[in-house]
Design an enzyme around this catalytic site. Structure first.
Site, mmCIF file in Angstrom:
data_model
loop_
_atom_site.group_PDB
_atom_site.id
_atom_site.type_symbol
_atom_site.label_atom_id
_atom_site.label_comp_id
_atom_site.label_asym_id
_atom_site.label_seq_id
_atom_site.Cartn_x
_atom_site.Cartn_y
_atom_site.Cartn_z
ATOM 1 N N ALA A 41 -18.911 -1.850 9.353
ATOM 2 C CA ALA A 41 -17.970 -1.031 10.172
ATOM 3 C C ALA A 41 -17.374 0.053 9.275
ATOM 4 O O ALA A 41 -16.677 -0.226 8.145
ATOM 5 C CB ALA A 41 -16.767 -2.026 10.757
ATOM 6 N N GLY A 43 -14.742 1.922 9.129
ATOM 7 C CA GLY A 43 -13.352 2.082 8.613
ATOM 8 C C GLY A 43 -13.123 1.235 7.537
ATOM 9 O O GLY A 43 -12.124 1.532 6.831
ATOM 10 N N CYS A 44 -13.800 0.153 7.302
ATOM 11 C CA CYS A 44 -13.539 -0.806 6.188
ATOM 12 C C CYS A 44 -13.770 -0.478 4.773
ATOM 13 O O CYS A 44 -14.954 0.093 4.665
ATOM 14 C CB CYS A 44 -14.572 -2.163 6.746
ATOM 15 S SG CYS A 44 -14.107 -3.323 5.103
ATOM 16 N N PRO A 45 -13.043 -0.328 4.063
ATOM 17 C CA PRO A 45 -13.168 0.265 2.642
ATOM 18 C C PRO A 45 -14.078 -0.563 1.874
ATOM 19 O O PRO A 45 -14.800 -0.231 1.177
ATOM 20 C CB PRO A 45 -11.713 0.238 2.195
ATOM 21 C CG PRO A 45 -10.872 -0.767 2.781
ATOM 22 C CD PRO A 45 -11.359 -0.715 4.375
ATOM 23 N N HIS A 48 -17.280 0.199 3.289
ATOM 24 C CA HIS A 48 -17.620 1.635 2.853
ATOM 25 C C HIS A 48 -18.148 1.728 1.354
ATOM 26 O O HIS A 48 -19.197 2.536 0.814
ATOM 27 C CB HIS A 48 -16.409 2.499 2.580
ATOM 28 C CG HIS A 48 -16.607 3.925 2.665
ATOM 29 N ND1 HIS A 48 -15.419 5.008 2.538
ATOM 30 C CD2 HIS A 48 -17.448 4.669 2.400
ATOM 31 C CE1 HIS A 48 -15.940 6.100 2.442
ATOM 32 N NE2 HIS A 48 -17.081 6.014 2.254
#
Length: 329
Positions: A41, A43-45, A48
């Protein structure tokens, strides 16, 4: 979500699937082109991190990428096609990530987290711990990395002579910065918030002084390492989300940490061969959505009954960087 809170303090449970891909062709999970997929996802660091390493190592044609909605829903991470993500799980037609976990283990009752490294041949989860996944991507897939300078044998993101320094930095940065912002934002008491806010900014001060003192482009000098990747995903979200939504507001990166701000922008704005644009292309499409994702998550974890209010701002999501300060300038 109840297991995230303990006496007002945010606690992060450990990841549960901890197998490893190996360059050894006789291993249970051998490194092979086209065999594995990353479920993330944006938005998830933690997810990322894996996006950056996959792009930096030029493994886009080796490991598939399946992008879920950037926001977590009532049933966890899900597919619906919003914001250019996938409408359904391309392998099994699932809507929810929890269905993938249950396919791997019908009795699984833990957290349904991203990233997930999936074995398409075996139909199971290899690993869901981001720190281990990124190391697999840049150690076990070296044979598939097209450019010798990007291979671990040529130095890579975890070079032998810097491993101790990387591990040492990772430990305190994870506790006080990467996870520290969550311990502030998801605090259930003033005491818990205060207890974590000041160590967070003490560590940002420490990082600022490190960059100021050596004057080099990266955290550990002239070489981009895993330490840069792991810190970047938090700093990318700091001014646009953590500062406002998580109330990490003693100072901001852009106004109070000039060397850390320059370090972040060097990575974000680079689209040269130095990084292959790995930081920019995995951040720019999503950075405007980070605040909403965290506003929703904070309401869920803290069980707020108030409507979710998403802060607007900053007006400029990422400040420009003068040409003379860019990598390779």
């Amino acid at each position: 979500m109840n297991n995230y809170q303990k006496e007002g303090h945010f606690t992060r449970p450990d990841s549960t699937f901890r197998n490893f891909i190996s360059a050894d062709p006789n291993s249970q999970f051998p490194a092979e082109k086209g065999r594995y997929a990353l479920y993330v996802a944006p938005g998830c660091p933690w997810a990322h991190r894996t996006l950056i390493v996959r792009a930096y190592k030029r493994l886009e044609d080796v490991i598939d990428l399946y992008m879920l909605n950037p926001f977590m829903g009532p049933k966890g991470w899900f597919f619906d096609g919003a914001h250019g993500t996938l409408p359904k799980d391309p392998l099994y037609g699932f809507t929810y990530l929890r269905e993938l976990y249950r396919k791997a283990d019908a009795n699984f009752d833990g957290r349904f987290t991203v990233p997930v490294l999936w074995d398409k041949r075996g139909g199971t989860i290899v690993n869901n711990e981001s720190s281990e996944i990124i190391r697999m991507l840049y150690t076990e897939f070296d044979a598939f990395v097209p450019e010798p300078r990007l291979r671990e044998a040529g130095g890579g993101l975890y070079p032998t002579h810097l491993q101790h320094a990387i591990d040492e930095m990772n430990a305190w940065v994870y506790d006080t910065v990467n996870n520290g912002v969550y311990k502030c934002g998801f605090a259930g008491s003033q005491e818990a918030y205060d207890q974590n806010l000041y160590p967070l900014f003490a560590s940002l001060d420490r990082l600022e002084e490190l960059l100021r003192s050596h004057g080099k482009p990266f955290l550990l000098g002239d070489q981009l390492t895993e330490a840069d990747v792991r810190l970047y995903t938090t700093i990318a979200r700091f001014d646009v989300a953590y500062h406002s939504v998580f109330q990490c507001n003693l100072r901001s990166i852009r106004h109070d940490y000039p060397h850390l701000h320059a370090w972040f922008r060097r990575l974000y704005w680079d689209e040269s061969e130095a990084t292959g644009g790995a930081f920019h292309k995995t951040t720019a499409p999503w950075i405007g959505l980070y605040a909403e994702g965290y506003a929703r998550a904070r309401a869920k974890v803290t069980k707020s009954q108030a409507p979710v209010i998403v802060p607007r701002g900053p007006a400029v999501l990422v400040e420009p960087l003068p040409e003379g300060e860019k990598l390779g300038a």
